[in-house]
Design a protein around this motif. Sequence first.
Motif, PDB file in Angstrom:
ATOM      1  N   VAL A   1       0.821  -1.368   0.072  1.00  0.00           N
ATOM      2  CA  VAL A   1       0.028   0.076  -0.043  1.00  0.00           C
ATOM      3  C   VAL A   1       0.911   1.208   0.180  1.00  0.00           C
ATOM      4  O   VAL A   1       0.655   2.050  -0.859  1.00  0.00           O
ATOM      5  N   ALA A   2       2.072   1.437   0.886  1.00  0.00           N
ATOM      6  CA  ALA A   2       2.830   2.319   0.978  1.00  0.00           C
ATOM      7  C   ALA A   2       3.360   2.582  -0.401  1.00  0.00           C
ATOM      8  O   ALA A   2       3.767   3.733  -0.796  1.00  0.00           O
TER       9      ALA A   2
ATOM     10  N   GLU B   1      12.540   9.080  -9.997  1.00  0.00           N
ATOM     11  CA  GLU B   1      11.586   9.717  -9.425  1.00  0.00           C
ATOM     12  C   GLU B   1      11.216   8.935  -7.958  1.00  0.00           C
ATOM     13  O   GLU B   1      10.970   9.626  -6.922  1.00  0.00           O
ATOM     14  N   ALA B   2      10.903   7.945  -8.144  1.00  0.00           N
ATOM     15  CA  ALA B   2      10.699   7.084  -7.174  1.00  0.00           C
ATOM     16  C   ALA B   2      11.776   7.104  -6.078  1.00  0.00           C
ATOM     17  O   ALA B   2      11.388   6.975  -4.896  1.00  0.00           O
ATOM     18  N   LEU B   3      12.670   6.653  -6.713  1.00  0.00           N
ATOM     19  CA  LEU B   3      14.030   6.814  -5.718  1.00  0.00           C
ATOM     20  C   LEU B   3      14.153   7.961  -4.823  1.00  0.00           C
ATOM     21  O   LEU B   3      14.322   8.099  -3.699  1.00  0.00           O
ATOM     22  N   ALA B   4      14.164   9.032  -5.790  1.00  0.00           N
ATOM     23  CA  ALA B   4      14.106  10.432  -5.014  1.00  0.00           C
ATOM     24  C   ALA B   4      13.081  10.679  -3.999  1.00  0.00           C
ATOM     25  O   ALA B   4      13.136  11.321  -2.750  1.00  0.00           O
ATOM     26  N   ALA B   5      11.776  10.032  -4.425  1.00  0.00           N
ATOM     27  CA  ALA B   5      10.802  10.134  -3.351  1.00  0.00           C
ATOM     28  C   ALA B   5      10.964   9.297  -2.153  1.00  0.00           C
ATOM     29  O   ALA B   5      10.015   9.275  -1.154  1.00  0.00           O
ATOM     30  N   GLY B   6      11.813   8.569  -2.170  1.00  0.00           N
ATOM     31  CA  GLY B   6      11.989   7.433  -1.148  1.00  0.00           C
ATOM     32  C   GLY B   6      11.038   6.264  -1.062  1.00  0.00           C
ATOM     33  O   GLY B   6      10.838   5.770  -0.083  1.00  0.00           O
ATOM     34  N   HIS B   7      10.772   5.812  -2.156  1.00  0.00           N
ATOM     35  CA  HIS B   7       9.877   4.623  -2.577  1.00  0.00           C
ATOM     36  C   HIS B   7      10.404   3.491  -1.747  1.00  0.00           C
ATOM     37  O   HIS B   7      11.428   2.847  -1.758  1.00  0.00           O
ATOM     38  N   PRO B   8       9.475   3.078  -0.809  1.00  0.00           N
ATOM     39  CA  PRO B   8       9.757   2.095   0.323  1.00  0.00           C
ATOM     40  C   PRO B   8      10.139   0.546  -0.234  1.00  0.00           C
ATOM     41  O   PRO B   8      11.144  -0.147   0.085  1.00  0.00           O
TER      42      PRO B   8
END
Length: 189
Positions: A46-47, A141-148
Motif C-alpha cells: 500500500v505504501a 523519481e521513485a527513488l528520489a521520493a524514497g519509494h519504500p
Amino acid sequence: MHPDTPEPDADRTLVLEAFADTIIPGEKRTPDDRSVAGASPGPGAVAAGAVELVEHPAGGLAPALDAMVLALNEHALDFAAERRLSLDDDVPPFVALSFDHRTALVDRLTRPDHPEKQMWVGLALFSNMAFDSAAHRSTPEALAAGHPGLLTIGYALPNGDGLWRFAPYSYGRRLADPHPDTTATGSPA
C-alpha cells in the motif's frame, strides 16, 4: 492516482488496499487503519503505491476493478459464513476479515484449481510490481521520493549526475576484453 483515472469510492480503495496489504503486508499508517492490518513492520504494497498502479489506465485492470472488488467482497462473505465469523459492518466484508482470514481467502482464490485464479493472481502481481519495481513511476523519481519497496530491496541509487554506473564488474572481474572495434560509448563499430 493517475490524473486520467476517476476518483474511486472510499470502500473500493479500502478493499484494494486490504488485498495489496495481504500480498505484501506493511505497518498501519494510523492506529485506526482498517485496510492495512499491520502484520509486518515497515512499509508494504500500500505504501509503495499498489492502488495507484492497479488504477492506472495503462495496466489494463482499471475497468474491471469495480467487479473485482464486488467479487472479493462476495467471497469474503462466503468465507465468513463458512467459518461462522461475525464481520464488522463499518467496512467492506474483505476489509473486515482479520489478516489471517484475508490470507486464507487469497490463498484459496489463487490456487491452481480456482476458476477465478487468473484474475486474483493478476491483482496480486500488481501489488508485487508496485513494491518491487515501482512500475507506476519513473525509477529516478521513485527513488528520489524514497519509494519504500525499491529502498527495501536495495535498489542502487544513481550517481550524482542521475546515471547508473556500476564500477565493479558483476562477478568481481572482467569477463572478456572488449572487441577492438568497440567505440568509446561501448557500441560495436
